[in-house]
Design a protein around this motif. Structure first.
Motif, PDB file in Angstrom:
ATOM      1  N   HIS A 181     -13.936  -6.377   6.930  1.00 52.56           N
ATOM      2  CA  HIS A 181     -14.244  -6.494   5.515  1.00 52.56           C
ATOM      3  C   HIS A 181     -12.959  -6.285   4.708  1.00 52.56           C
ATOM      4  O   HIS A 181     -12.164  -5.408   5.029  1.00 52.56           O
ATOM      5  N   PRO A 182     -12.739  -7.050   3.622  1.00 50.95           N
ATOM      6  CA  PRO A 182     -11.500  -6.932   2.859  1.00 50.95           C
ATOM      7  C   PRO A 182     -11.144  -5.525   2.430  1.00 50.95           C
ATOM      8  O   PRO A 182      -9.976  -5.172   2.396  1.00 50.95           O
ATOM      9  N   ALA A 183     -12.118  -4.703   2.099  1.00 53.98           N
ATOM     10  CA  ALA A 183     -11.796  -3.348   1.652  1.00 53.98           C
ATOM     11  C   ALA A 183     -11.181  -2.515   2.768  1.00 53.98           C
ATOM     12  O   ALA A 183     -10.484  -1.549   2.509  1.00 53.98           O
ATOM     13  N   ASP A 184     -11.423  -2.905   4.018  1.00 51.55           N
ATOM     14  CA  ASP A 184     -10.892  -2.172   5.159  1.00 51.55           C
ATOM     15  C   ASP A 184      -9.645  -2.831   5.734  1.00 51.55           C
ATOM     16  O   ASP A 184      -9.128  -2.390   6.749  1.00 51.55           O
ATOM     17  N   THR A 185      -9.178  -3.878   5.098  1.00 53.49           N
ATOM     18  CA  THR A 185      -8.092  -4.685   5.605  1.00 53.49           C
ATOM     19  C   THR A 185      -6.855  -4.500   4.743  1.00 53.49           C
ATOM     20  O   THR A 185      -6.970  -4.449   3.521  1.00 53.49           O
ATOM     21  N   PRO A 186      -5.677  -4.417   5.338  1.00 55.48           N
ATOM     22  CA  PRO A 186      -4.471  -4.400   4.511  1.00 55.48           C
ATOM     23  C   PRO A 186      -4.446  -5.635   3.623  1.00 55.48           C
ATOM     24  O   PRO A 186      -4.876  -6.716   4.016  1.00 55.48           O
ATOM     25  N   ALA A 187      -3.975  -5.473   2.384  1.00 58.49           N
ATOM     26  CA  ALA A 187      -4.011  -6.568   1.406  1.00 58.49           C
ATOM     27  C   ALA A 187      -3.401  -7.853   1.940  1.00 58.49           C
ATOM     28  O   ALA A 187      -3.884  -8.945   1.651  1.00 58.49           O
ATOM     29  N   ALA A 188      -2.357  -7.753   2.742  1.00 54.81           N
ATOM     30  CA  ALA A 188      -1.702  -8.951   3.258  1.00 54.81           C
ATOM     31  C   ALA A 188      -2.604  -9.758   4.187  1.00 54.81           C
ATOM     32  O   ALA A 188      -2.414 -10.945   4.358  1.00 54.81           O
ATOM     33  N   ALA A 189      -3.604  -9.122   4.775  1.00 53.67           N
ATOM     34  CA  ALA A 189      -4.485  -9.814   5.708  1.00 53.67           C
ATOM     35  C   ALA A 189      -5.662 -10.497   5.016  1.00 53.67           C
ATOM     36  O   ALA A 189      -6.339 -11.310   5.619  1.00 53.67           O
ATOM     37  N   VAL A 190      -5.911 -10.159   3.740  1.00 52.15           N
ATOM     38  CA  VAL A 190      -6.995 -10.790   2.988  1.00 52.15           C
ATOM     39  C   VAL A 190      -6.455 -12.103   2.425  1.00 52.15           C
ATOM     40  O   VAL A 190      -5.355 -12.132   1.872  1.00 52.15           O
ATOM     41  N   PRO A 191      -7.206 -13.201   2.534  1.00 48.67           N
ATOM     42  CA  PRO A 191      -6.715 -14.476   2.000  1.00 48.67           C
ATOM     43  C   PRO A 191      -6.343 -14.361   0.521  1.00 48.67           C
ATOM     44  O   PRO A 191      -6.975 -13.615  -0.232  1.00 48.67           O
ATOM     45  N   GLU A 192      -5.341 -15.093   0.121  1.00 46.07           N
ATOM     46  CA  GLU A 192      -4.840 -15.043  -1.261  1.00 46.07           C
ATOM     47  C   GLU A 192      -5.941 -15.352  -2.273  1.00 46.07           C
ATOM     48  O   GLU A 192      -6.047 -14.711  -3.303  1.00 46.07           O
ATOM     49  N   HIS A 193      -6.766 -16.339  -1.980  1.00 44.56           N
ATOM     50  CA  HIS A 193      -7.817 -16.754  -2.917  1.00 44.56           C
ATOM     51  C   HIS A 193      -9.145 -16.118  -2.512  1.00 44.56           C
ATOM     52  O   HIS A 193     -10.089 -16.778  -2.106  1.00 44.56           O
ATOM     53  N   HIS A 194      -9.187 -14.809  -2.592  1.00 44.77           N
ATOM     54  CA  HIS A 194     -10.375 -14.035  -2.260  1.00 44.77           C
ATOM     55  C   HIS A 194     -10.628 -13.082  -3.431  1.00 44.77           C
ATOM     56  O   HIS A 194      -9.682 -12.535  -3.995  1.00 44.77           O
ATOM     57  N   PRO A 195     -11.887 -12.877  -3.830  1.00 48.59           N
ATOM     58  CA  PRO A 195     -12.149 -12.011  -4.979  1.00 48.59           C
ATOM     59  C   PRO A 195     -11.485 -10.635  -4.892  1.00 48.59           C
ATOM     60  O   PRO A 195     -10.919 -10.163  -5.886  1.00 48.59           O
ATOM     61  N   PHE A 196     -11.509 -10.021  -3.732  1.00 50.06           N
ATOM     62  CA  PHE A 196     -10.907  -8.693  -3.600  1.00 50.06           C
ATOM     63  C   PHE A 196      -9.394  -8.753  -3.793  1.00 50.06           C
ATOM     64  O   PHE A 196      -8.800  -7.876  -4.423  1.00 50.06           O
ATOM     65  N   ARG A 197      -8.767  -9.784  -3.278  1.00 53.25           N
ATOM     66  CA  ARG A 197      -7.310  -9.937  -3.420  1.00 53.25           C
ATOM     67  C   ARG A 197      -6.926 -10.187  -4.879  1.00 53.25           C
ATOM     68  O   ARG A 197      -5.919  -9.675  -5.365  1.00 53.25           O
ATOM     69  N   ILE A 198      -7.741 -10.968  -5.577  1.00 55.33           N
ATOM     70  CA  ILE A 198      -7.474 -11.235  -6.991  1.00 55.33           C
ATOM     71  C   ILE A 198      -7.572  -9.927  -7.783  1.00 55.33           C
ATOM     72  O   ILE A 198      -6.700  -9.614  -8.603  1.00 55.33           O
ATOM     73  N   LEU A 199      -8.614  -9.154  -7.531  1.00 57.05           N
ATOM     74  CA  LEU A 199      -8.776  -7.859  -8.179  1.00 57.05           C
ATOM     75  C   LEU A 199      -7.603  -6.941  -7.855  1.00 57.05           C
ATOM     76  O   LEU A 199      -7.017  -6.320  -8.749  1.00 57.05           O
ATOM     77  N   SER A 200      -7.219  -6.868  -6.601  1.00 61.77           N
ATOM     78  CA  SER A 200      -6.091  -6.011  -6.193  1.00 61.77           C
ATOM     79  C   SER A 200      -4.804  -6.414  -6.897  1.00 61.77           C
ATOM     80  O   SER A 200      -4.013  -5.549  -7.305  1.00 61.77           O
ATOM     81  N   GLY A 201      -4.595  -7.713  -7.045  1.00 63.31           N
ATOM     82  CA  GLY A 201      -3.407  -8.189  -7.746  1.00 63.31           C
ATOM     83  C   GLY A 201      -3.380  -7.744  -9.197  1.00 63.31           C
ATOM     84  O   GLY A 201      -2.324  -7.370  -9.736  1.00 63.31           O
ATOM     85  N   CYS A 202      -4.534  -7.751  -9.833  1.00 66.01           N
ATOM     86  CA  CYS A 202      -4.612  -7.284 -11.222  1.00 66.01           C
ATOM     87  C   CYS A 202      -4.306  -5.796 -11.313  1.00 66.01           C
ATOM     88  O   CYS A 202      -3.634  -5.357 -12.260  1.00 66.01           O
ATOM     89  N   ILE A 203      -4.772  -5.036 -10.356  1.00 64.80           N
ATOM     90  CA  ILE A 203      -4.504  -3.594 -10.371  1.00 64.80           C
ATOM     91  C   ILE A 203      -3.029  -3.328 -10.067  1.00 64.80           C
ATOM     92  O   ILE A 203      -2.410  -2.458 -10.683  1.00 64.80           O
ATOM     93  N   ASP A 204      -2.443  -4.106  -9.175  1.00 63.49           N
ATOM     94  CA  ASP A 204      -1.001  -3.994  -8.938  1.00 63.49           C
ATOM     95  C   ASP A 204      -0.220  -4.269 -10.223  1.00 63.49           C
ATOM     96  O   ASP A 204       0.775  -3.599 -10.506  1.00 63.49           O
TER      97      ASP A 204
END
Length: 170
Positions: A87-110
């Motif tokens: 699951h993306p929440a348990d995965t290092p950010a680099a392993a989550v696909p770029e165009h994934h809701p969790f990655r988009i959210l993480s990018g905004c928080i970064d």
């Protein structure tokens, strides 16, 4: 087309469900990105970063309300422990696909950290907390006691939630 026709293209039921889940997650990500693209690119960087975080939440909830079947589908299939991609929440950010809701959210928080709108020591866990908030509200709108609220009331509640998230960053 027969009920089994789709299975001819996938190894098994789990593979089919994984493909449908991936499609639904992609559409959810599209909705979030559309909202992000509407955030003005001028003004103070910290204010823009806060606007981008808010836009991702609004896009998430908008998608849930506009596409309830796809929204539910995005979370209907969970991979087993034997699968390669957790699951993306348990995965290092680099392993989550770029165009994934969790990655988009993480990018905004970064971006919040990079612009100084959020201190780095408050960063950990914010992805999951923000996700839980908008996902929970979306679920209450679709399948819970807030389902009968009219569109204006739902938007007011959404704005209050997004305000609370933004205020909590300070």
């Amino acid at each position: 087309m027969s009920n089994s026709a789709a299975y001819r293209h996938y190894a098994d039921r789990d593979a089919l469900l994984a493909a449908v889940t991936e499609y639904a997650e992609g559409r959810l990500a599209d909705a979030m990105v559309a909202r992000l693209n509407a955030v003005p690119s001028r003004g103070p960087k910290a204010k823009r970063a806060l606007g981008r975080l808010r836009a991702t939440g609004q896009g998430y909830i908008d998608f849930a309300l506009a596409e309830p079947g796809l929204f539910r589908t995005a979370f209907a299939h969970r991979e087993t422990a034997d699968d390669a991609d957790p699951h993306p929440a348990d995965t290092p950010a680099a392993a989550v696909p770029e165009h994934h809701p969790f990655r988009i959210l993480s990018g905004c928080i970064d971006d919040l950290v990079a612009t100084g709108a959020l201190s780095a020591d408050r960063r950990d866990g914010l992805d999951e907390a923000a996700w839980a908030a908008v996902h929970g509200l979306s679920t209450l709108f679709l399948d819970g006691p807030l389902g009968d609220a009219d569109a204006g009331r739902k938007q007011l509640i959404t704005e209050r939630l997004l305000d609370a998230i933004g205020d909590g960053l300070r």
